[in-house]
Design an enzyme around this catalytic site. Structure first.
Site, short mmCIF file in Angstrom:
data_model
loop_
_atom_site.label_atom_id
_atom_site.label_comp_id
_atom_site.label_asym_id
_atom_site.label_seq_id
_atom_site.Cartn_x
_atom_site.Cartn_y
_atom_site.Cartn_z
N THR A 83 10.96 -2.78 -4.38
CA THR A 83 11.82 -3.65 -5.18
C THR A 83 13.23 -3.57 -4.61
O THR A 83 13.67 -2.49 -4.19
CB THR A 83 11.84 -3.22 -6.65
OG1 THR A 83 13.02 -3.74 -7.30
CG2 THR A 83 11.87 -1.71 -6.82
N CYS A 196 14.78 -10.51 -3.63
CA CYS A 196 13.96 -10.01 -4.72
C CYS A 196 12.52 -10.11 -4.24
O CYS A 196 12.14 -11.13 -3.66
CB CYS A 196 14.17 -10.82 -5.99
SG CYS A 196 12.98 -10.42 -7.29
#
Length: 229
Positions: A83, A196
């Site tokens: 992430t 992202c």
């Protein structure tokens, strides 16, 4: 090969891409039935998301540091945090483990640097676009970084949490992202960072007026480099 310690579940939608791309690249390089030695600690993202939006980053970092320590004890050789946003607490995670960390921003910067890119637009969660932990790391490497306008940042952020992290793909959201990327191109960006790990579920090269740097794919391939090295 070394064993990859993958800290995932944020969200599992993108963690599944890591698992597939790491193993596909390993098979491409080694052939036959080869796959990557890998351990995955997959956390409950609802708990992490709540801490993010309550601004309790230290608590979130401690939770992930505990998971990283479990990976270390299980035999992982290095750590991959699957992430972008949670690299904000990378120092806390690293303080809890002896494992080397493959930082997603560094991996992306290496590829852009090799391509001669210097002015980039950044898409990601509101935290990645507005806090300094990610942008400063790129600026320290000599990159100029632009983010969308405030209302655009809100839209980009909401699509990630309300749709992509839940496996929802909407054409109107793709159109909105295309408009945001067009705006960054007009401001002078040479490329767009998909900052992202879920954005790659929505956006591809055909959607952008500029080259895309998909942090999920870049990070996964670099993990294979580290494992092979």
């Amino acid at each position: 090969m070394k064993t990859i310690g993958l800290l995932g579940g944020m969200s599992w939608e993108s963690t599944s891409l890591y698992y597939r791309w790491i193993n596909e690249e390993t098979r491409r390089r080694r052939g036959g039935l080869h796959s990557a030695p890998m351990m995955i600690a997959s956390v409950d993202f609802a708990r992490i998301e709540r801490l993010q939006h309550q601004n309790q980053w230290e608590e979130a970092g401690r939770l992930l540091a505990e998971e990283a320590k479990r990976l270390e004890h299980a035999g992982a050789d290095f750590l991959v945090i699957a992430t972008n946003t949670m690299h904000q607490v990378a120092p806390i995670i690293q303080s809890g483990t002896e494992l080397p960390l493959l930082h997603i921003a560094d991996a992306t910067a290496d590829v852009m640097e090799a391509d001669g890119i210097r002015r980039v637009g950044l898409l990601g969660t509101r935290f990645t676009m507005e806090k300094r932990f990610y942008i400063e790391r790129l600026e320290d490497r000599g990159f100029e970084v632009w983010v969308p306008q405030p209302a655009e940042r809100d839209r980009v952020h909401s699509v990630i949490y309300e749709e992509l992290c839940q496996g929802v793909i909407r054409e109107e959201s793709r159109t909105a992202y295309r408009d945001v990327m067009a705006g960054l191109a007009k401001r002078g960006a040479e490329a767009i960072i998909l900052g992202c790990t879920e954005i790659t579920l929505l956006i591809g090269e055909e959607d952008s007026p500029l080259p895309l740097y998909d942090t999920t794919h870049i990070h996964a391939l670099r993990a294979v480099d580290w494992a092979a090295g």
